[in-house]
Motif scaffolding. Sequence first.
Motif, PDB file in Angstrom:
ATOM      1  N   THR A   1      -0.734  -1.071  -9.294  1.00 43.51           N
ATOM      2  CA  THR A   1      -0.470   0.153  -9.925  1.00 43.51           C
ATOM      3  C   THR A   1      -0.007   1.186  -8.955  1.00 43.51           C
ATOM      4  OG1 THR A   1      -2.908   0.975  -9.746  1.00 43.51           O
ATOM      5  CG2 THR A   1      -2.248  -0.266 -11.872  1.00 43.51           C
ATOM      6  N   LYS A   2       0.231   2.338  -9.902  1.00 47.11           N
ATOM      7  CA  LYS A   2       0.613   3.435  -8.906  1.00 47.11           C
ATOM      8  C   LYS A   2       1.836   3.277  -7.929  1.00 47.11           C
ATOM      9  CE  LYS A   2      -4.134   5.458  -9.516  1.00 47.11           C
ATOM     10  NZ  LYS A   2      -5.195   6.015  -8.694  1.00 47.11           N
ATOM     11  N   ALA A   3       2.814   2.308  -8.273  1.00 50.94           N
ATOM     12  CA  ALA A   3       3.951   1.896  -7.447  1.00 50.94           C
ATOM     13  C   ALA A   3       4.627   3.165  -7.150  1.00 50.94           C
ATOM     14  CB  ALA A   3       4.715   0.862  -8.279  1.00 50.94           C
ATOM     15  N   ASP A   4       4.751   4.183  -8.022  1.00 43.15           N
ATOM     16  CA  ASP A   4       5.824   5.524  -7.774  1.00 43.15           C
ATOM     17  C   ASP A   4       5.225   6.331  -6.469  1.00 43.15           C
ATOM     18  OD1 ASP A   4       3.694   7.781  -9.354  1.00 43.15           O
ATOM     19  OD2 ASP A   4       3.549   5.793  -9.866  1.00 43.15           O
ATOM     20  N   LYS A   5       3.882   6.164  -6.179  1.00 44.02           N
ATOM     21  CA  LYS A   5       3.407   6.699  -5.116  1.00 44.02           C
ATOM     22  C   LYS A   5       3.780   6.230  -3.647  1.00 44.02           C
ATOM     23  CE  LYS A   5       0.666   9.230  -7.800  1.00 44.02           C
ATOM     24  NZ  LYS A   5       1.045  10.624  -7.907  1.00 44.02           N
ATOM     25  N   ILE A   6       4.454   5.119  -3.743  1.00 47.03           N
ATOM     26  CA  ILE A   6       4.925   4.241  -2.361  1.00 47.03           C
ATOM     27  C   ILE A   6       6.569   4.293  -2.605  1.00 47.03           C
ATOM     28  CG2 ILE A   6       4.862   2.175  -1.250  1.00 47.03           C
ATOM     29  CD1 ILE A   6       2.303   3.261  -1.402  1.00 47.03           C
ATOM     30  N   SER A   7       7.174   4.556  -1.191  1.00 49.07           N
ATOM     31  CA  SER A   7       8.604   4.475  -1.317  1.00 49.07           C
ATOM     32  C   SER A   7       8.978   2.979  -1.504  1.00 49.07           C
ATOM     33  CB  SER A   7       9.089   4.918   0.209  1.00 49.07           C
ATOM     34  OG  SER A   7       8.521   3.824   1.119  1.00 49.07           O
ATOM     35  N   LYS A   8      10.252   2.931  -2.161  1.00 47.42           N
ATOM     36  CA  LYS A   8      10.680   1.564  -2.512  1.00 47.42           C
ATOM     37  C   LYS A   8      10.799   0.495  -1.420  1.00 47.42           C
ATOM     38  CE  LYS A   8      13.377   2.850  -6.648  1.00 47.42           C
ATOM     39  NZ  LYS A   8      14.399   3.103  -7.531  1.00 47.42           N
ATOM     40  N   SER A   9      10.965   1.112  -0.266  1.00 48.34           N
ATOM     41  CA  SER A   9      11.316   0.055   0.994  1.00 48.34           C
ATOM     42  C   SER A   9      10.113  -0.265   1.262  1.00 48.34           C
ATOM     43  CB  SER A   9      11.965   0.932   1.984  1.00 48.34           C
ATOM     44  OG  SER A   9      11.190   2.111   2.371  1.00 48.34           O
ATOM     45  N   ARG A  10       8.803   0.282   1.019  1.00 51.01           N
ATOM     46  CA  ARG A  10       7.862  -0.417   1.425  1.00 51.01           C
ATOM     47  C   ARG A  10       6.624  -1.035   0.336  1.00 51.01           C
ATOM     48  NH1 ARG A  10       4.174   4.462   3.654  1.00 51.01           N
ATOM     49  NH2 ARG A  10       2.959   2.522   4.636  1.00 51.01           N
ATOM     50  N   ILE A  11       7.178  -1.075  -0.879  1.00 49.15           N
ATOM     51  CA  ILE A  11       6.537  -1.863  -1.822  1.00 49.15           C
ATOM     52  C   ILE A  11       6.243  -3.391  -1.668  1.00 49.15           C
ATOM     53  CG2 ILE A  11       6.659  -2.486  -4.180  1.00 49.15           C
ATOM     54  CD1 ILE A  11       8.060  -0.035  -4.909  1.00 49.15           C
ATOM     55  N   GLN A  12       7.271  -3.894  -1.055  1.00 50.83           N
ATOM     56  CA  GLN A  12       6.965  -5.307  -0.810  1.00 50.83           C
ATOM     57  C   GLN A  12       6.011  -5.740   0.294  1.00 50.83           C
ATOM     58  OE1 GLN A  12       7.642  -8.013  -2.645  1.00 50.83           O
ATOM     59  NE2 GLN A  12       8.492  -6.456  -3.883  1.00 50.83           N
ATOM     60  N   GLN A  13       6.166  -4.531   1.314  1.00 47.61           N
ATOM     61  CA  GLN A  13       4.958  -4.584   2.412  1.00 47.61           C
ATOM     62  C   GLN A  13       3.542  -4.350   1.872  1.00 47.61           C
ATOM     63  OE1 GLN A  13       5.704  -1.644   5.475  1.00 47.61           O
ATOM     64  NE2 GLN A  13       3.591  -1.740   6.131  1.00 47.61           N
ATOM     65  N   HIS A  14       3.253  -3.666   0.815  1.00 48.20           N
ATOM     66  CA  HIS A  14       2.093  -3.268   0.478  1.00 48.20           C
ATOM     67  C   HIS A  14       1.653  -4.518  -0.561  1.00 48.20           C
ATOM     68  CE1 HIS A  14       1.204   1.128   1.238  1.00 48.20           C
ATOM     69  NE2 HIS A  14       2.275   0.801   1.543  1.00 48.20           N
ATOM     70  N   ILE A  15       2.677  -5.040  -1.308  1.00 50.20           N
ATOM     71  CA  ILE A  15       2.438  -6.210  -2.109  1.00 50.20           C
ATOM     72  C   ILE A  15       2.027  -7.259  -1.253  1.00 50.20           C
ATOM     73  CG2 ILE A  15       3.353  -8.047  -3.339  1.00 50.20           C
ATOM     74  CD1 ILE A  15       3.128  -5.633  -4.995  1.00 50.20           C
ATOM     75  N   GLN A  16       2.396  -7.671  -0.277  1.00 46.90           N
ATOM     76  CA  GLN A  16       1.955  -8.676   0.941  1.00 46.90           C
ATOM     77  C   GLN A  16       0.644  -8.364   1.521  1.00 46.90           C
ATOM     78  OE1 GLN A  16       3.519 -11.358   1.472  1.00 46.90           O
ATOM     79  NE2 GLN A  16       2.180 -12.211   2.767  1.00 46.90           N
ATOM     80  N   VAL A  17       0.283  -7.246   1.427  1.00 49.33           N
ATOM     81  CA  VAL A  17      -0.979  -6.825   2.279  1.00 49.33           C
ATOM     82  C   VAL A  17      -2.146  -7.350   0.996  1.00 49.33           C
ATOM     83  CG1 VAL A  17      -2.787  -5.123   2.563  1.00 49.33           C
ATOM     84  CG2 VAL A  17      -0.536  -4.916   3.572  1.00 49.33           C
ATOM     85  N   ILE A  18      -1.887  -7.116  -0.244  1.00 44.93           N
ATOM     86  CA  ILE A  18      -2.816  -7.180  -1.497  1.00 44.93           C
ATOM     87  C   ILE A  18      -2.873  -8.998  -1.370  1.00 44.93           C
ATOM     88  CG2 ILE A  18      -3.126  -7.288  -3.873  1.00 44.93           C
ATOM     89  CD1 ILE A  18      -1.791  -4.571  -3.895  1.00 44.93           C
ATOM     90  N   THR A  19      -1.494  -9.514  -1.487  1.00 45.16           N
ATOM     91  CA  THR A  19      -1.688 -10.947  -1.475  1.00 45.16           C
ATOM     92  C   THR A  19      -2.222 -11.685  -0.299  1.00 45.16           C
ATOM     93  OG1 THR A  19       0.881 -10.762  -2.468  1.00 45.16           O
ATOM     94  CG2 THR A  19      -0.005 -12.984  -1.461  1.00 45.16           C
ATOM     95  N   GLN A  20      -2.414 -11.260   0.724  1.00 44.83           N
ATOM     96  CA  GLN A  20      -3.053 -11.774   1.723  1.00 44.83           C
ATOM     97  C   GLN A  20      -4.611 -11.375   1.537  1.00 44.83           C
ATOM     98  OE1 GLN A  20      -1.227 -10.205   5.282  1.00 44.83           O
ATOM     99  NE2 GLN A  20       0.461 -11.737   5.313  1.00 44.83           N
ATOM    100  N   GLY A  21      -4.917 -10.162   1.288  1.00 40.24           N
ATOM    101  CA  GLY A  21      -6.411  -9.735   1.074  1.00 40.24           C
ATOM    102  C   GLY A  21      -7.082 -10.410  -0.024  1.00 40.24           C
ATOM    103  N   ILE A  22      -6.425 -10.967  -1.096  1.00 43.20           N
ATOM    104  CA  ILE A  22      -7.206 -11.643  -2.259  1.00 43.20           C
ATOM    105  C   ILE A  22      -7.115 -13.028  -2.003  1.00 43.20           C
ATOM    106  CG2 ILE A  22      -7.069  -9.617  -3.861  1.00 43.20           C
ATOM    107  CD1 ILE A  22      -4.816 -11.089  -5.236  1.00 43.20           C
ATOM    108  N   ASN A  23      -6.257 -13.495  -0.610  1.00 45.74           N
ATOM    109  CA  ASN A  23      -5.923 -14.892  -0.638  1.00 45.74           C
ATOM    110  C   ASN A  23      -5.396 -15.606  -1.747  1.00 45.74           C
ATOM    111  OD1 ASN A  23      -6.099 -17.217   1.226  1.00 45.74           O
ATOM    112  ND2 ASN A  23      -8.241 -17.905   0.375  1.00 45.74           N
ATOM    113  N   MET A  24      -4.236 -14.953  -2.151  1.00 41.03           N
ATOM    114  CA  MET A  24      -3.635 -15.462  -3.620  1.00 41.03           C
ATOM    115  C   MET A  24      -2.766 -16.818  -3.212  1.00 41.03           C
ATOM    116  SD  MET A  24      -0.707 -13.808  -5.728  1.00 41.03           S
ATOM    117  CE  MET A  24      -1.817 -12.762  -6.695  1.00 41.03           C
TER     118      MET A  24
END
Length: 212
Positions: A156-179
């Motif tokens: 959520t709250k993707a509008d709070k992150i610049s578009k160029s950094r969204i995938q970087q943040h997605i990767q952090v979550i992916t790794q954090g939950i061990n998806m």
Amino acid sequence: MADTTSFNITHASYAATAVNSSQYPEGELTEIAFIGRSNVGKSSLINSLCRHNGLARTSGTPGKTQTINYFRLTGKLSDQSRLEFMLVDLPGYGYAKRAQSARATWSKFIEEYWLKSTRLKLVCQLIDLRHPPMESDINVYHWLIEHGLNVQVVATKADKISKSRIQQHIQVITQGINMGQLHPGGRIIPYSAVTNAGRDELLDVIKNILLK
């Protein structure tokens, strides 16, 4: 192959509130549940998804909602056929000021729903895109996967992150939950309740669940 026709919500209305299994609404409609931390923006996302401001109540007090709320939704496919389902709004987790006894009650209450609802086909777990997943996010995700529930993570709250950094943040979550290990092939949908970015992608996931 997934159906490629478009899907849009045309009607949404409150259906029922439950605090235990005896109060679950009757019927055979598929249930799509939404869960997340108390300040993740769940109500705003539900209102955005349904294009119905005020359907799910937003609150300035995180953790205030302590009931399971059901909403009956109708969606229309591009061929004009319609699909009905229940959107289930679950109480938020992880609110720091909630007493330990209250958190234990929450856990039993929600686990009862997850394990006893025969119509539950998808759990949308909401995680704040701006930050690494917290321990409660990780614990809930692992519990859902370990119990064989179908999970779609929504950031959520993707509008709070610049578009160029969204995938970087997605990767952090992916790794954090061990998806990668727990749910190979799983993906995270970035969503903004402000701009509705991610709405079509989430509706597509829901549509494919309903068409199975």
